[in-house]
Motif scaffolding. Structure first.
Motif, PDB file in Angstrom:
ATOM      1  N   LEU A 172     -38.991  73.537  27.685  1.00 34.02           N
ATOM      2  CA  LEU A 172     -37.999  73.204  26.666  1.00 34.02           C
ATOM      3  C   LEU A 172     -37.626  74.481  25.931  1.00 34.02           C
ATOM      4  N   ARG A 173     -36.378  74.848  26.024  1.00 34.12           N
ATOM      5  CA  ARG A 173     -35.868  76.004  25.291  1.00 34.12           C
ATOM      6  C   ARG A 173     -34.633  75.545  24.519  1.00 34.12           C
ATOM      7  N   ILE A 174     -34.666  75.731  23.225  1.00 33.50           N
ATOM      8  CA  ILE A 174     -33.566  75.285  22.376  1.00 33.50           C
ATOM      9  C   ILE A 174     -32.992  76.480  21.630  1.00 33.50           C
ATOM     10  N   ALA A 175     -31.695  76.697  21.798  1.00 33.91           N
ATOM     11  CA  ALA A 175     -30.997  77.731  21.044  1.00 33.91           C
ATOM     12  C   ALA A 175     -29.663  77.145  20.603  1.00 33.91           C
ATOM     13  N   VAL A 176     -29.436  77.103  19.306  1.00 32.20           N
ATOM     14  CA  VAL A 176     -28.224  76.483  18.773  1.00 32.20           C
ATOM     15  C   VAL A 176     -27.532  77.468  17.842  1.00 32.20           C
ATOM     16  N   ASP A 177     -26.267  77.751  18.123  1.00 24.93           N
ATOM     17  CA  ASP A 177     -25.489  78.607  17.237  1.00 24.93           C
ATOM     18  C   ASP A 177     -25.039  77.810  16.023  1.00 24.93           C
ATOM     19  N   GLY A 178     -25.029  78.462  14.891  1.00 29.95           N
ATOM     20  CA  GLY A 178     -24.500  77.817  13.694  1.00 29.95           C
ATOM     21  C   GLY A 178     -25.580  77.252  12.809  1.00 29.95           C
ATOM     22  N   ARG A 179     -25.901  77.962  11.730  1.00 29.28           N
ATOM     23  CA  ARG A 179     -26.891  77.487  10.770  1.00 29.28           C
ATOM     24  C   ARG A 179     -26.190  77.185   9.461  1.00 29.28           C
ATOM     25  N   SER A 180     -26.324  75.942   8.998  1.00 35.84           N
ATOM     26  CA  SER A 180     -25.758  75.541   7.713  1.00 35.84           C
ATOM     27  C   SER A 180     -26.883  75.428   6.699  1.00 35.84           C
ATOM     28  N   HIS A 181     -26.778  76.214   5.636  1.00 32.40           N
ATOM     29  CA  HIS A 181     -27.785  76.139   4.575  1.00 32.40           C
ATOM     30  C   HIS A 181     -27.622  74.827   3.814  1.00 32.40           C
ATOM     31  N   LEU A 182     -28.724  74.137   3.557  1.00 35.47           N
ATOM     32  CA  LEU A 182     -28.716  72.918   2.759  1.00 35.47           C
ATOM     33  C   LEU A 182     -29.382  73.196   1.420  1.00 35.47           C
ATOM     34  N   ARG A 183     -28.982  72.462   0.406  1.00 33.24           N
ATOM     35  CA  ARG A 183     -29.536  72.690  -0.931  1.00 33.24           C
ATOM     36  C   ARG A 183     -31.065  72.640  -0.909  1.00 33.24           C
ATOM     37  N   TYR A 184     -31.587  71.703  -0.163  1.00 32.30           N
ATOM     38  CA  TYR A 184     -33.025  71.583   0.067  1.00 32.30           C
ATOM     39  C   TYR A 184     -33.236  70.591   1.193  1.00 32.30           C
ATOM     40  N   GLY A 185     -34.478  70.335   1.536  1.00 30.60           N
ATOM     41  CA  GLY A 185     -34.782  69.415   2.616  1.00 30.60           C
ATOM     42  C   GLY A 185     -34.866  67.988   2.109  1.00 30.60           C
ATOM     43  N   GLU A 186     -35.871  67.268   2.583  1.00 28.12           N
ATOM     44  CA  GLU A 186     -36.000  65.868   2.210  1.00 28.12           C
ATOM     45  C   GLU A 186     -36.280  65.706   0.720  1.00 28.12           C
ATOM     46  N   ASN A 187     -36.949  66.708   0.137  1.00 27.00           N
ATOM     47  CA  ASN A 187     -37.246  66.738  -1.293  1.00 27.00           C
ATOM     48  C   ASN A 187     -36.901  68.111  -1.852  1.00 27.00           C
ATOM     49  N   PRO A 188     -36.676  68.223  -3.170  1.00 25.43           N
ATOM     50  CA  PRO A 188     -36.228  69.497  -3.745  1.00 25.43           C
ATOM     51  C   PRO A 188     -37.180  70.670  -3.515  1.00 25.43           C
ATOM     52  N   HIS A 189     -38.476  70.407  -3.313  1.00 25.84           N
ATOM     53  CA  HIS A 189     -39.398  71.517  -3.106  1.00 25.84           C
ATOM     54  C   HIS A 189     -39.471  71.979  -1.652  1.00 25.84           C
ATOM     55  N   GLN A 190     -38.671  71.359  -0.759  1.00 22.95           N
ATOM     56  CA  GLN A 190     -38.667  71.728   0.651  1.00 22.95           C
ATOM     57  C   GLN A 190     -37.361  72.421   1.016  1.00 22.95           C
ATOM     58  N   GLN A 191     -37.459  73.525   1.761  1.00 20.82           N
ATOM     59  CA  GLN A 191     -36.265  74.195   2.251  1.00 20.82           C
ATOM     60  C   GLN A 191     -35.632  73.370   3.366  1.00 20.82           C
ATOM     61  N   GLY A 192     -34.330  73.516   3.547  1.00 18.07           N
ATOM     62  CA  GLY A 192     -33.654  72.745   4.572  1.00 18.07           C
ATOM     63  C   GLY A 192     -32.465  73.473   5.161  1.00 18.07           C
ATOM     64  N   ALA A 193     -32.181  73.193   6.428  1.00 19.82           N
ATOM     65  CA  ALA A 193     -31.018  73.764   7.113  1.00 19.82           C
ATOM     66  C   ALA A 193     -30.617  72.833   8.247  1.00 19.82           C
ATOM     67  N   PHE A 194     -29.339  72.911   8.629  1.00 18.14           N
ATOM     68  CA  PHE A 194     -28.843  72.186   9.797  1.00 18.14           C
ATOM     69  C   PHE A 194     -28.341  73.191  10.814  1.00 18.14           C
ATOM     70  N   TYR A 195     -28.795  73.050  12.052  1.00 23.31           N
ATOM     71  CA  TYR A 195     -28.343  73.906  13.136  1.00 23.31           C
ATOM     72  C   TYR A 195     -27.413  73.099  14.036  1.00 23.31           C
ATOM     73  N   GLY A 196     -26.182  73.515  14.118  1.00 23.63           N
ATOM     74  CA  GLY A 196     -25.209  72.791  14.909  1.00 23.63           C
ATOM     75  C   GLY A 196     -23.828  72.948  14.307  1.00 23.63           C
ATOM     76  N   ASN A 197     -22.867  72.202  14.809  1.00 17.70           N
ATOM     77  CA  ASN A 197     -21.482  72.300  14.379  1.00 17.70           C
ATOM     78  C   ASN A 197     -20.986  70.922  13.953  1.00 17.70           C
ATOM     79  N   LEU A 198     -21.098  70.627  12.673  1.00 20.49           N
ATOM     80  CA  LEU A 198     -20.698  69.315  12.172  1.00 20.49           C
ATOM     81  C   LEU A 198     -19.209  69.051  12.357  1.00 20.49           C
ATOM     82  N   SER A 199     -18.408  70.117  12.414  1.00 19.90           N
ATOM     83  CA  SER A 199     -16.961  69.919  12.544  1.00 19.90           C
ATOM     84  C   SER A 199     -16.592  69.302  13.888  1.00 19.90           C
ATOM     85  N   GLU A 200     -17.489  69.371  14.881  1.00 16.69           N
ATOM     86  CA  GLU A 200     -17.229  68.685  16.145  1.00 16.69           C
ATOM     87  C   GLU A 200     -17.372  67.170  15.997  1.00 16.69           C
ATOM     88  N   MET A 201     -18.179  66.761  15.033  1.00 12.26           N
ATOM     89  CA  MET A 201     -18.434  65.336  14.820  1.00 12.26           C
ATOM     90  C   MET A 201     -17.551  64.735  13.735  1.00 12.26           C
TER      91      MET A 201
END
Length: 322
Positions: free
Chosen positions: A18-47
């Motif tokens: 399994l090798r995963i490489a995804v272009d496009g990192r979107s910074h999120l304010r935080y993850g599931e909770n405010p003390h967790q970092q979060g990011a989305f890898y992908g292209n939301l504009s396609e969806m």
């Protein structure tokens, strides 16, 4: 690897690594909770095309993913309201306004702060009713201009137009020091393939409701039970540690909003280990049940249904969702 290549990659039948490489990192304010970092890898504009509202959050994305996969199982005009990845309201109706009204009636308390998705264009009359409660996200294939004017009155509300982009055919999640990968659950029950095990044949209306309920339970966290009638979600038990608890939770939900369970149907995401669930359901006026079957104690469930003139359909398909 661009997102569309990633989908093609996961569509391959056999991979030893399994090798995963995804272009496009979107910074999120935080993850599931405010003390967790979060990011989305992908292209939301396609969806999606975002027309309005604040930045999409980590939790919004999880709910949006659940909503898209749920709504794709419905062909009729349908509205689903989700909270924490589970449907708390859902109805299929001839018009969008009636679908919204009956979806909201299933659980107007949980709907507060949730997300709304539909598979048809949003008109102004429906938008006017939607705008009476607070919800964070609305997703639709299109909106009338007058409807957008109404929905944009809440400045932070996220308004998304769904594009033709497709979700990955595989589901990937971290596990321990590695990853779990599985094919997405795309199985659908068909009336002709259901096996009758009860005292009588289910009526045409019951079969339609049973398949409707089964579509919802497939997208509900296990252990899961869904109660429905006339293509309206009446109550669901989600993420419970026993199937009896899930059923009791679903019944309590329906009772809380004065929804009549007489003539309703029941769908279970997995088999009943004992005959207690159908007995509890029958005492509430539920007389048609769908489940996969396959328990070593199936006879307890079958015997109760046959003794009490209940329709019992075995689908042969389990829908665990963890």
């Amino acid at each position: 690897m661009p997102p569309h290549d990633l989908i093609n990659y996961f569509d391959r039948e056999s991979e030893e690594e399994l090798r995963i490489a995804v272009d496009g990192r979107s910074h999120l304010r935080y993850g599931e909770n405010p003390h967790q970092q979060g990011a989305f890898y992908g292209n939301l504009s396609e969806m999606f095309q975002q027309l309005h509202g604040k930045e999409i959050s980590y939790n919004n994305l999880l709910d949006i993913d659940a909503a898209v996969n749920l709504i794709d199982d419905f062909d009729d005009t349908t509205v689903a309201i989700l909270k924490h990845n589970n449907a708390c309201g859902l109805a299929s109706r001839p018009t969008l306004l009636s679908a919204w009204t009956d979806a909201l009636a299933g659980d107007p308390v949980s709907a507060f702060g949730g997300i709304v998705i539909t598979n048809t264009r949003v008109d102004k009359a429906t938008a006017d009713e939607m705008n009476k409660i607070f919800f964070e996200v609305v997703i639709a294939p299109a909106y009338d201009e007058e409807a957008l004017e109404v929905l944009k009155q809440k400045k932070n509300r996220i308004i998304l137009v769904r594009n033709e982009g497709k979700v990955s055919p595989k589901v990937v999640r971290t596990c321990l020091n590695g990853f779990l990968v599985q094919a997405r659950d795309t199985a659908k029950e068909e009336a002709a393939k259901l096996e009758n095990k009860g005292a009588r044949q289910a009526t045409a209306d019951e079969v339609a409701d049973l398949i409707f309920a089964q579509k919802i339970v497939k997208h509900t966290k296990s252990n899961a039970i869904v109660l429905a009638k006339n293509k309206q979600l009446l109550g669901s038990g989600t993420g419970q540690t026993s199937r009896v608890d899930a059923l009791r939770h679903a019944i309590e939900k329906a009772h809380a909003f004065d929804l009549d369970l007489k003539g309703a149907v029941l769908a279970s995401d997995a088999f009943f280990p004992f005959g207690d669930c159908v007995e509890i359901a029958h005492k509430e006026g539920i007389n048609a049940v769908i489940e996969p079957g396959g328990s070593i104690r199936d006879n307890e469930t079958i015997d109760y249904c046959q003794a009490n003139n209940m329709a019992l359909l075995f689908s042969g398909i389990r829908h665990f969702k963890h």
